[in-house]
Design a protein around this motif. Structure first.
Motif, PDB file in Angstrom:
ATOM      1  N   GLY A  81       0.810  -1.211   0.000  1.00  0.00           N
ATOM      2  CA  GLY A  81       0.000   0.000   0.000  1.00  0.00           C
ATOM      3  C   GLY A  81       0.846   1.265   0.000  1.00  0.00           C
ATOM      4  N   PRO A  82       0.199   2.414  -0.194  1.00  0.00           N
ATOM      5  CA  PRO A  82       0.935   3.678  -0.261  1.00  0.00           C
ATOM      6  C   PRO A  82       1.715   4.007   1.018  1.00  0.00           C
ATOM      7  N   GLU A  83       1.143   3.705   2.185  1.00  0.00           N
ATOM      8  CA  GLU A  83       1.850   4.009   3.433  1.00  0.00           C
ATOM      9  C   GLU A  83       3.059   3.091   3.613  1.00  0.00           C
ATOM     10  N   ALA A  84       2.934   1.842   3.213  1.00  0.00           N
ATOM     11  CA  ALA A  84       4.065   0.911   3.294  1.00  0.00           C
ATOM     12  C   ALA A  84       5.185   1.351   2.342  1.00  0.00           C
ATOM     13  N   LYS A  85       4.816   1.828   1.161  1.00  0.00           N
ATOM     14  CA  LYS A  85       5.813   2.348   0.213  1.00  0.00           C
ATOM     15  C   LYS A  85       6.493   3.599   0.778  1.00  0.00           C
ATOM     16  N   PHE A  86       5.707   4.443   1.447  1.00  0.00           N
ATOM     17  CA  PHE A  86       6.258   5.646   2.073  1.00  0.00           C
ATOM     18  C   PHE A  86       7.266   5.255   3.149  1.00  0.00           C
ATOM     19  N   TYR A  87       6.930   4.253   3.958  1.00  0.00           N
ATOM     20  CA  TYR A  87       7.853   3.778   4.993  1.00  0.00           C
ATOM     21  C   TYR A  87       9.157   3.276   4.352  1.00  0.00           C
ATOM     22  N   GLN A  88       9.064   2.541   3.263  1.00  0.00           N
ATOM     23  CA  GLN A  88      10.263   2.033   2.588  1.00  0.00           C
ATOM     24  C   GLN A  88      11.130   3.190   2.085  1.00  0.00           C
ATOM     25  N   GLN A  89      10.504   4.250   1.588  1.00  0.00           N
ATOM     26  CA  GLN A  89      11.239   5.429   1.131  1.00  0.00           C
ATOM     27  C   GLN A  89      11.970   6.087   2.306  1.00  0.00           C
ATOM     28  N   ILE A  90      11.293   6.212   3.426  1.00  0.00           N
ATOM     29  CA  ILE A  90      11.909   6.805   4.615  1.00  0.00           C
ATOM     30  C   ILE A  90      13.066   5.929   5.095  1.00  0.00           C
ATOM     31  N   LYS A  91      12.850   4.637   5.136  1.00  0.00           N
ATOM     32  CA  LYS A  91      13.878   3.693   5.584  1.00  0.00           C
ATOM     33  C   LYS A  91      15.146   3.806   4.727  1.00  0.00           C
ATOM     34  N   ARG A  92      14.977   3.950   3.418  1.00  0.00           N
ATOM     35  CA  ARG A  92      16.122   4.079   2.505  1.00  0.00           C
ATOM     36  C   ARG A  92      16.876   5.392   2.706  1.00  0.00           C
ATOM     37  N   ASN A  93      16.159   6.459   3.076  1.00  0.00           N
ATOM     38  CA  ASN A  93      16.749   7.793   3.135  1.00  0.00           C
ATOM     39  C   ASN A  93      17.137   8.271   4.529  1.00  0.00           C
TER      40      ASN A  93
END
Length: 129
Positions: A2-14
């Motif tokens: 989902g969009p929130e899970a994708k957002f978390y992955q983006q934060i985790k990478r950065n």
């Protein structure tokens, strides 16, 4: 995913300089999505939201959490859709301002705009600067 899970992955990478602990909690409703620890050993919480418009939706439990715990709590929002020169796709707000955030949506002035500014703010939680 989902969009929130994708957002978390983006934060985790950065946000590699921060220790991010994802909170999956069905017992204490309203608990933020992430427990964050910076390199100084200071903790804060981070609620993640993804929206297609100006308005944000919070449960009564989420609102109550941020009102009860106003210090070192943050809400990070990813806006899906076109951004102008005056808007950012990612913005962050202090949890203590959740009532205003509910009322004003993304028109409320953010404490951090863009991933780098948000990361820097979390890295400085608890510092005397």
């Amino acid at each position: 995913m989902g969009p929130e899970a994708k957002f978390y992955q983006q934060i985790k990478r950065n946000f590699k300089s921060l220790s991010l602990i994802r909170i999956e909690n069905n017992s204490l409703l309203g608990t933020p999505d992430l427990l964050v620890c910076n390199t100084s050993g200071n903790f804060c919480t981070l609620e993640l939201k993804v929206t297609k418009g100006n308005k944000l939706r919070f449960s009564p439990h989420q609102i109550a959490f941020h009102k009860r715990h106003p210090k070192n709590t943050f809400i990070m929002v990813k806006a899906l859709g076109p951004c102008t020169s005056k808007t950012f796709s990612i913005s962050m707000y202090r949890g203590s301002r959740i009532t205003k955030l509910v009322a004003c949506g993304l028109k409320l002035e953010a404490c951090g705009l863009g991933l780098d500014a948000c990361r820097l703010m979390l890295e400085q939680v608890g510092s005397k600067a």
